[in-house]
Design an enzyme around this catalytic site. Structure first.
Site, PDB file in Angstrom:
ATOM      1  N   LYS A  70       1.013   6.179 -11.670  1.00 14.67           N
ATOM      2  CA  LYS A  70       0.188   6.084 -10.466  1.00 14.67           C
ATOM      3  C   LYS A  70      -0.903   7.152 -10.423  1.00 14.67           C
ATOM      4  O   LYS A  70      -1.936   6.965  -9.773  1.00 14.67           O
ATOM      5  CB  LYS A  70       1.060   6.169  -9.213  1.00 14.67           C
ATOM      6  N   ASP A  86       0.630   1.426  -1.290  1.00 11.39           N
ATOM      7  CA  ASP A  86       1.903   2.034  -0.914  1.00 11.39           C
ATOM      8  C   ASP A  86       1.852   2.539   0.522  1.00 11.39           C
ATOM      9  O   ASP A  86       2.833   2.445   1.263  1.00 11.39           O
ATOM     10  CB  ASP A  86       2.238   3.206  -1.836  1.00 11.39           C
TER      11      ASP A  86
END
Length: 247
Positions: free
Chosen positions: A65, A101
């Site tokens: 990420k 997210d």
């Protein structure tokens, strides 16, 4: 054929492909598929993109990420503030990174807290997922402390956590992969006896549905939530981004 997928190092636990397959079938979406792409190193991403020109977008999971950032042409303002990307849109050769997210964390906390506002939160982990959790907590003005194996990255190490610290943190978040199948016997090393019915536990892990971390909280009467709400919310946000609605 429009193709989408997930990149990460170990993806056997992921439910993303199943989620999107069910979405395509349920909503009558034709000409699309979603696949899992395990990459031993992020340096394999350019070869994957060259091999799959039909890949229109992809999700990003542990441990890439943050590592994916140098490969992107642009990053959304929110992803830049978070410092991590879990969704990439591809337009020709141009790659734009987003963070969905955060949307999943918002939806999860809304459902778990039900209007409550814990005075103190403990966030276990300091990776990309934890950065999204901290971003949402800051957005809501909620105080938190981080827990890490590395004393340079967290307010506390697991060894330094006391029962008093955990007792005072009425929201505890597991933003690590600990407990993810098949290693279901793992959990953050916390003094679980400090948990009470006043505690709220949020685990970003969704496979298994009841992790050891959550089971320890439930045994002591705490309200718990796994990562399934987050999975669905971030997946739907990614789908909107890939189809022209990044807002």
């Amino acid at each position: 054929m429009r193709r989408f997928g997930l990149i990460g190092r170990t993806l056997g636990h992921s439910a993303s492909a199943r989620y999107f397959a069910e979405k395509f079938r349920r909503e009558g979406i034709a000409g699309c598929r979603y696949d899992l792409f395990e990459l031993a190193a992020i340096e394999e991403l350019p070869r994957l993109l060259e091999r799959l020109p039909e890949l229109c977008g992809f999700n990003v999971t542990i441990p890439y990420k943050q590592a994916v950032l140098p490969y992107l042409d642009a990053v959304s303002p929110e992803a830049a503030r978070i410092g991590a990307v879990n969704c990439v849109r591809r337009d020709g050769t141009r790659l734009t990174g987003y963070n969905t997210d955060a949307e999943g964390v918002r939806a999860s906390l809304d459902g778990l807290l039900r209007g409550e506002r814990p005075a103190r939160t403990l966030v276990c982990g300091t990776g990309g997922a934890a950065q999204a959790v901290r971003y949402v907590l800051e957005e809501r003005g909620m105080a938190y402390d981080t827990v890490s194996r590395d004393p340079a990255r967290g307010r506390y190490t697991y060894a330094a956590l006391t029962e008093g610290t955990v007792a005072a943190a009425r929201l505890v978040v597991n933003a690590t992969p600990l407990g993810t199948a098949p290693r279901t016997d793992e959990s953050p090393l916390l003094p679980y006896d400090a948990l009470t019915a006043e505690h709220r536990l949020f685990d970003l892990v969704y496979n298994p549905p009841l992790t050891r971390f959550l089971e320890q909280g439930a045994r002591r009467g705490a309200r718990i939530l796994n990562g399934e709400v987050m999975l669905h919310a971030q997946a739907e946000a990614a789908w909107r981004i890939w189809n022209g609605d990044p807002e």
